[in-house]
Design an enzyme around this catalytic site. Structure first.
Site, PDB file in Angstrom:
ATOM      1  N   TYR A  36       0.835  -1.204   0.000  1.00 54.40           N
ATOM      2  CA  TYR A  36       0.000   0.000   0.000  1.00 54.40           C
ATOM      3  C   TYR A  36       0.873   1.259   0.000  1.00 54.40           C
ATOM      4  CZ  TYR A  36      -3.102   3.567   2.067  1.00 54.40           C
ATOM      5  OH  TYR A  36      -3.806   4.716   2.329  1.00 54.40           O
ATOM      6  N   ASN A  87      -4.488   9.411  10.136  1.00 52.25           N
ATOM      7  CA  ASN A  87      -5.562   8.873  10.971  1.00 52.25           C
ATOM      8  C   ASN A  87      -6.714   9.835  11.239  1.00 52.25           C
ATOM      9  OD1 ASN A  87      -3.014   7.094  11.671  1.00 52.25           O
ATOM     10  ND2 ASN A  87      -4.832   5.884  12.147  1.00 52.25           N
TER      11      ASN A  87
HETATM   12  C1  UGA Z   1      -4.558   2.933   8.454  1.00 54.44           C
HETATM   13  C2  UGA Z   1      -4.351   2.896   6.942  1.00 54.44           C
HETATM   14  O1  UGA Z   1      -3.458   2.006   6.553  1.00 54.44           O
HETATM   15  C3  UGA Z   1      -3.884   4.178   6.317  1.00 54.44           C
HETATM   16  O2  UGA Z   1      -4.069   4.176   4.955  1.00 54.44           O
HETATM   17  C4  UGA Z   1      -4.629   5.257   6.735  1.00 54.44           C
HETATM   18  O3  UGA Z   1      -4.083   6.413   6.129  1.00 54.44           O
HETATM   19  C5  UGA Z   1      -4.528   5.304   8.193  1.00 54.44           C
HETATM   20  O4  UGA Z   1      -5.063   4.130   8.819  1.00 54.44           O
HETATM   21  C6  UGA Z   1      -5.296   6.449   8.605  1.00 54.44           C
HETATM   22  O5  UGA Z   1      -6.446   6.294   9.043  1.00 54.44           O
HETATM   23  O6  UGA Z   1      -4.791   7.539   8.392  1.00 54.44           O
HETATM   24  P1  UGA Z   1      -3.530   2.101  10.752  1.00 54.44           P
HETATM   25  O7  UGA Z   1      -3.513   3.298  11.638  1.00 54.44           O
HETATM   26  O8  UGA Z   1      -2.467   1.104  11.016  1.00 54.44           O
HETATM   27  O9  UGA Z   1      -3.438   2.574   9.221  1.00 54.44           O
HETATM   28  O10 UGA Z   1      -4.969   1.373  10.817  1.00 54.44           O
HETATM   29  P2  UGA Z   1      -5.956   0.866  11.961  1.00 54.44           P
HETATM   30  O11 UGA Z   1      -6.663  -0.313  11.392  1.00 54.44           O
HETATM   31  O12 UGA Z   1      -6.816   1.965  12.434  1.00 54.44           O
HETATM   32  O13 UGA Z   1      -5.017   0.321  13.125  1.00 54.44           O
HETATM   33  C7  UGA Z   1      -4.416   1.140  14.083  1.00 54.44           C
HETATM   34  C8  UGA Z   1      -3.711   0.264  15.084  1.00 54.44           C
HETATM   35  O14 UGA Z   1      -4.690  -0.433  15.862  1.00 54.44           O
HETATM   36  C9  UGA Z   1      -2.818  -0.811  14.488  1.00 54.44           C
HETATM   37  O15 UGA Z   1      -1.665  -0.908  15.268  1.00 54.44           O
HETATM   38  C10 UGA Z   1      -3.637  -2.090  14.627  1.00 54.44           C
HETATM   39  O16 UGA Z   1      -2.851  -3.220  14.710  1.00 54.44           O
HETATM   40  C11 UGA Z   1      -4.405  -1.832  15.911  1.00 54.44           C
HETATM   41  N1  UGA Z   1      -5.695  -2.526  16.087  1.00 54.44           N
HETATM   42  C12 UGA Z   1      -6.616  -2.591  15.091  1.00 54.44           C
HETATM   43  C13 UGA Z   1      -6.005  -3.075  17.337  1.00 54.44           C
HETATM   44  O17 UGA Z   1      -5.184  -3.047  18.278  1.00 54.44           O
HETATM   45  N2  UGA Z   1      -7.217  -3.672  17.537  1.00 54.44           N
HETATM   46  C14 UGA Z   1      -8.154  -3.730  16.566  1.00 54.44           C
HETATM   47  O18 UGA Z   1      -9.269  -4.280  16.833  1.00 54.44           O
HETATM   48  C15 UGA Z   1      -7.860  -3.179  15.306  1.00 54.44           C
END
Ligand code: UGA
Length: 327
Positions: free
Chosen positions: A144, A173
């Protein structure tokens, strides 16, 4: 000014469309393959899939093209990396080429993920000086970031060779009540963290914390984000890249869960305080090929110099994002 918004019905696109449509002197034309957030009949809208149908005629008659079409959810990067490459690079490249052909200004949405993972470095990420540090090929989450990076590099190259007029936006985010979907309503999908935590609160189901929960994100309330996007559209300097994110709202994922649980318990459901949580490995939650990002904090000096001043702190951002689900 005629503005064409591609991916207008998505989370960012729908909030942006509503704000632009209210502005004097702006005519908004919106495209999406479905309309679930926006009421299509209220806008000059086309329901079409840009990966299958041409938008050449639409690009030709607008002044500015805003491209929000993308897969932007980590579970998709892990499950179907080729779809991510196809949509986020190839389909977006077609849009870039049309904008070059018709000499239209492009506002391309990229991602904070282009920076990769810099561990727990204290250095905020700067658009023009921070290098991109991605993982190995077998961590295919990075497809990505890599697809978006190549798209940015080709846009930049058109800027150099063809004097192409563009801005690139890297969101950090963004969050709001309608960011994704509740996981139980779409068992085939896997939304971003806010929707998982929200569902745990609504159903009193155990929270799942991926890894040790000590990974940090800078959460940006969607309406603050739209303020910044509007500044880039109307005041941004040509050929500049802008981070948009609220460095004052940095939270670990564990703290995000504690905050959301606390807000729900205080305002709407005191039993929420007792919802337990468990830790799960990233590979078990997302599948093989997942990699996490330790910390991401934007340097926002460029967008701040346009006049951006985000209003919602962590509490307000989460409270306003959660409230519609309890009322
Ligand atoms: C995502 C997308 O990849 C990006 O494209 C986007 O720009 C970005 O969010 C954003 O919103 O700006 P990420 O922050 O890693 O990236 O996505 P999330 O799924 O929101 O996860 C955030 C963190 O929470 C990660 O470390 C994930 O492992 C964790 N998580 C997720 C949990 O601990 N529990 C859950 O139930 C889901």
């Amino acid at each position: 000014m005629n503005i064409l918004i591609l991916g207008a019905d998505g989370f960012i696109g729908s909030h942006l469309t509503r704000r632009l449509a209210d502005m004097e002197g702006v005519s908004v034309n919106v495209v999406d393959k479905q309309f679930t957030r926006l009421q299509a009949e209220h806008y000059n809208s086309e329901c079409l899939d840009i990966s299958e149908q041409s938008i050449e005629d639409l690009v030709a008659v607008n002044d500015v093209v805003i491209d929000l079409v993308a897969h932007a959810n980590p579970s998709i990067y892990v499950k179907t990396p080729l779809d991510v490459y196809n949509l986020n690079f190839k389909v977006n490249m077609d849009v870039v080429e049309l904008c070059v052909k018709y000499d239209k200004r492009l506002i391309q949405f990229s991602t904070c993920e282009v920076y990769g993972d810099h561990g727990f470095s204290d250095e905020p990420w700067n658009e023009d000086t921070t290098p991109f540090l991605l993982g190995p090929i077998n961590e295919h989450r990075w497809i990505y970031s890599c697809a978006k990076q190549l798209l940015e590099r080709v846009i930049h190259a058109h800027g150099i060779e063809n004097d192409f007029d563009y801005n690139i936006i890297r969101p950090f985010n963004f969050i709001g009540h309608d960011i994704d979907f509740l996981p139980s309503l779409n068992p085939a999908g896997n939304p971003r963290v806010f929707s998982h935590f929200l569902e745990s609160i609504l159903t009193h189901k155990q929270f799942k914390i991926v890894g040790n929960g000590i990974q940090y994100r800078s959460y940006t309330f969607i309406e603050d984000a739209i303020d910044a996007i509007l500044l880039v559209i109307f005041k941004g300097e040509s050929k500049e890249i802008y981070n948009i994110g609220n460095p004052g709202n940095e939270l670990s994922i564990l703290d995000l869960m504690f905050y959301m649980r606390e807000i729900a318990g205080r305002f709407w459901d005191k039993d929420a305080f007792d919802i337990p949580f468990e830790f799960v490995a990233g590979e078990n939650f997302y599948g093989k090929g997942y990699a996490d990002i330790s910390r991401r904090v934007p340097d926002v000096s460029k967008v701040t110099s346009l006049g951006w001043d985000p209003q919602s702190d962590v509490f307000q951002t989460l409270y306003k994002s959660m409230r519609p689900w309890f009322e």
